[in-house]
Design an enzyme around this catalytic site. Structure first.
Site, PDB file in Angstrom:
ATOM      1  N   LYS A  97      -4.078  -3.891  -1.882  1.00 41.83           N
ATOM      2  CA  LYS A  97      -4.755  -2.735  -1.279  1.00 41.83           C
ATOM      3  C   LYS A  97      -4.275  -2.600   0.167  1.00 41.83           C
ATOM      4  O   LYS A  97      -4.391  -3.541   0.950  1.00 41.83           O
ATOM      5  CB  LYS A  97      -6.277  -2.935  -1.291  1.00 41.83           C
ATOM      6  CG  LYS A  97      -7.049  -1.828  -0.575  1.00 41.83           C
ATOM      7  CD  LYS A  97      -8.510  -2.214  -0.387  1.00 41.83           C
ATOM      8  CE  LYS A  97      -8.702  -3.347   0.591  1.00 41.83           C
ATOM      9  NZ  LYS A  97      -8.326  -2.982   1.984  1.00 41.83           N
ATOM     10  N   ASP A 146     -14.857  -4.578  -0.316  1.00 42.71           N
ATOM     11  CA  ASP A 146     -13.630  -3.911  -0.745  1.00 42.71           C
ATOM     12  C   ASP A 146     -13.465  -3.855  -2.256  1.00 42.71           C
ATOM     13  O   ASP A 146     -12.504  -3.251  -2.745  1.00 42.71           O
ATOM     14  CB  ASP A 146     -12.410  -4.624  -0.146  1.00 42.71           C
ATOM     15  CG  ASP A 146     -12.175  -4.272   1.309  1.00 42.71           C
ATOM     16  OD1 ASP A 146     -12.764  -3.281   1.782  1.00 42.71           O
ATOM     17  OD2 ASP A 146     -11.423  -4.995   1.980  1.00 42.71           O
TER      18      ASP A 146
END
Length: 291
Positions: free
Chosen positions: A11, A139
């Site tokens: 990510k 996240d």
């Protein structure tokens, strides 16, 4: 049932604006354009009566104690919300560096939830799956469906998929793990304090590569300066990326220490990666694409 497999991609925070520190809970309020790389960990699930995890791969060593791994944490959170949840033996192949600002552990956890959702015939947006993601880490929700989108708040506000053009990119990690807490501490915001700075640019869907770069160039990563005080080598990695031919933008991801550069084309990215590996053979360097 046969073994289920999924990827857990890196990510990347193309932008990361810190808006301030929320008075109600002390969390930092963020606004970030997130994209995902082709480079990834791989997670398998062999259905069975017992929940377990085996970790292998080049970055398995720093991944920490198995019992505290986010894959198992995510599975336990989902099991707490689903009676009779089917699970089994996870096998995680680690390619991504740990404590690196690219959400490796969060992406692994989200991958575990995807596999368990598939095994139990749950949609990935099922409220119990989303709740398990939120309980596992800030996240994790954005990694459930790993495609470019905006993330806001403390990770709980996830925007729609943006469908951005793929961006030729080089990821570089100088081999120094950077924990998130010291970086936020170095930022130095008090509870309730607002961080000054230009507003995040508007990001619309279906942008081509030039439009993406034009949109994010005025933005920033507000954690980059404090991270440099924690790990000055981040600055060396950024300078090395910016010196490569075809580099259009270089920035830190997350709280570091991984940095990225977007290049004019895949060939330039491959050439840059080769040059950086030659200059710094001990660093983690990956040419990839972000989308």
């Amino acid at each position: 049932m046969s073994v289920l497999t999924t990827r857990a991609p890196a990510k990347i925070n193309l932008t990361l604006h810190v808006l301030g520190r929320r008075p109600e809970d002390g969390y930092h309020a963020l606004e970030s354009l997130v994209a995902f790389a082709e480079v990834a960990d791989t997670l398998e699930l062999a259905p069975g009566p017992d929940l377990s995890l085996d970790v292998s791969g080049p970055t398995a060593g720093p991944a920490g104690p198995l019992d505290d791994n986010l894959v198992l944490r995510a599975a336990r959170h989902l099991a707490a919300g689903v009676d009779g949840l089917r699970f089994g033996a996870f096998r995680l192949h680690k390619q991504l560096p740990v404590a690196a600002g690219i959400g490796g552990g969060s992406s692994d956890a989200a991958a575990a939830l995807r596999l368990l959702a598939e095994l139990n015939e749950l949609p990935i947006d099922h409220p119990t799956v989303v709740a398990a993601a939120r309980a596992t880490g800030a996240d994790v929700p954005v990694c459930l469906d790993p495609r470019a989108r905006m993330m806001r708040g403390a990770g709980e506000e996830i925007g729609p998929v943006l469908g951005l053009a793929a961006l030729p990119t080089v990821l570089v990690n100088p081999g120094v793990p950077v924990a998130t807490a010291p970086v936020f501490k170095a930022l130095g915001l008090a509870v309730g304090q607002v961080l000054d700075g230009a507003a995040h640019p508007a990001i619309t869907s279906s942008l081509d590569a030039d439009a993406v770069l034009g949109a994010i160039a005025p933005a920033r990563n507000d954690l980059e300066a404090p991270a440099l005080t924690v790990a000055p080598v981040i600055g060396e990695a950024l300078a090395l990326l910016r010196a490569q031919g075809g580099c259009r933008l270089a920035r830190m991801s997350g709280s570091g220490a991984t940095v990225f550069a977007i290049f004019s084309d895949d060939g330039a990215a491959q050439t840059a990666a080769g040059a950086i590996r030659a200059a710094q053979p001990g660093w983690w360097v990956e040419p990839t694409r972000l989308a």
